[in-house]
Enzyme design. Structure first.
Site: not given
Length: 376
Positions: A62, A74, A103, A105, A182, A194, A252
């Site tokens: 935190k 969590k 999703t 795909v 990345s 990309d 892309d």
């Protein structure tokens, strides 16, 4: 762009926390469609991935900017039990699992997935039996689903990069080509490839030239391209393969106006969380930063006007005789240093050095480039 963009696991001592946070993020985006929670989980995962030591409690987590009370709880639950009740509930939710699968795909988003589920389509087999309900992009995503699920090793992207650069530069040596995402951030593996490309003739008001150039680029890549998803005036989406022995990969290619290239490289290098932090910081400094430009808030003048204004702020003179690469480098570095407080921000320093390296033909050192009189 890849649909599974997890923070890098390279030397990530908090990878298990990042994994469950990203799974929660995907759930909020695709099932609950709660973008606020999606962004919160992604930001926390990114912060934890960048943290140098293993988190030992929620309270410790935190203290990091981006980890709030609920996420810290969590983390405590996970540390104490090795699991999360919320994730177990999600795993037992048949509809949530179906949406999560569909999703993945390429081309299928949350809305389309929900629509398919309403029609009783919940698995890849169901999709294959109902291909008439899918558009061209989604059919390509289904066809290469197994291949697209596999990460691309950095060494493979380097070989593809060499082919792309050689073939495009054989067309015209004035092209500038950068693989972002990345890969540019130094990751050992990526979800897709990309590519950004620009050319001195590619200007903001020359869309027809862009369409012609992009078509030439696609043709020049020849057998590297194995399928086309879509092709517009400035963006190609498709599938490439290094050789018959390699998997098919998402590719892309974006053709960027020359005036916007450096900002586009910054934006598409990412990560998305890092981009949001930079944009927020720029706004605090009264600047607007996006994939198109970097300018003072309220200023809509052309790049040359803005460039001259910032050089005056730094007591640097902009040479009117040609925009050499060295001028572009000095401009970019000084403006980034001007906007961002880099004292405690290693990422931006690394980014500046990577950007500088991209602009130089001969890998000149920073000190040399800032003092030399000739272009890189």
């Amino acid at each position: 762009m890849s649909k599974r963009k997890n923070p890098s696991t390279n030397n990530n001592v908090n990878a298990d926390f990042c994994d469950f946070l990203m799974e929660l993020a995907d759930y909020e985006k695709n099932v609950s469609r709660n973008i606020h929670k999606y962004n919160a989980y992604r930001k926390a995962a990114s912060v934890l991935a960048a943290h140098h030591k293993r988190i030992e409690s929620g309270q410790e987590a935190k203290k990091l900017n981006g980890v709030g009370e609920k996420i810290s709880k969590k983390i405590d639950e996970f540390l104490q039990t090795g699991k999360l009740r919320k994730l177990e509930n999600i795993h037992n939710d048949e509809k949530a699992q179906a949406i999560s699968l569909l999703t993945r795909v390429s081309g299928i988003g949350p809305v389309k997935a929900a629509d398919l589920i309403d029609k009783g389509i919940k698995t890849l087999d169901d999709l294959n039996k109902n291909q008439d309900l899918l558009n061209h992009h989604q059919l390509i995503g289904l066809k290469y689903f197994e291949n697209f699920e596999e990460k691309i090793p950095r060494e493979e992207i380097q070989k593809i990069e060499a082919i792309i650069k050689k073939n495009i530069l054989d067309l015209d040596c004035d092209y500038t080509i950068t693989i972002c995402g990345s890969y540019r951030r130094g990751a050992s593996q990526s979800g897709d490839i990309d590519v950004l490309v620009t050319h001195p003739t590619m200007k903001l008001d020359k869309e027809k030239i862009g369409e012609k150039l992009l078509k030439e680029i696609k043709e020049a890549l020849g057998e590297l391209i194995v399928d086309v998803i879509s092709m517009g005036a400035t963006k190609f989406m498709g599938v490439c393969r290094l050789s018959d022995g390699h998997l098919n990969r998402r590719l892309d290619i974006r053709l960027i106006p020359n005036e916007q290239y450096h900002c586009a490289v910054l934006y598409f290098t990412g990560s998305d969380v890092f981009n949001k932090n930079m944009r927020a910081h720029a706004l605090e400094k009264r600047f607007t930063l996006n994939e198109y430009s970097l300018r003072p808030i309220g200023v809509t003048a052309g790049a040359d006007h803005i460039r001259r204004r910032h050089f005056r702020l730094h007591r640097l003179s902009l040479q009117e005789t040609g925009r050499t690469k060295s001028v572009d480098i000095i401009y970019y570095i000084t403006i980034m240093l001007f906007i961002f407080n880099t004292e405690h921000n290693l990422d931006i320093i690394i980014f500046i050095s990577q950007t500088f390296h991209t602009f130089c033909y001969n890998n000149a050192t920073l000190d040399h480039a800032l003092t030399m009189n000739e272009p890189c």
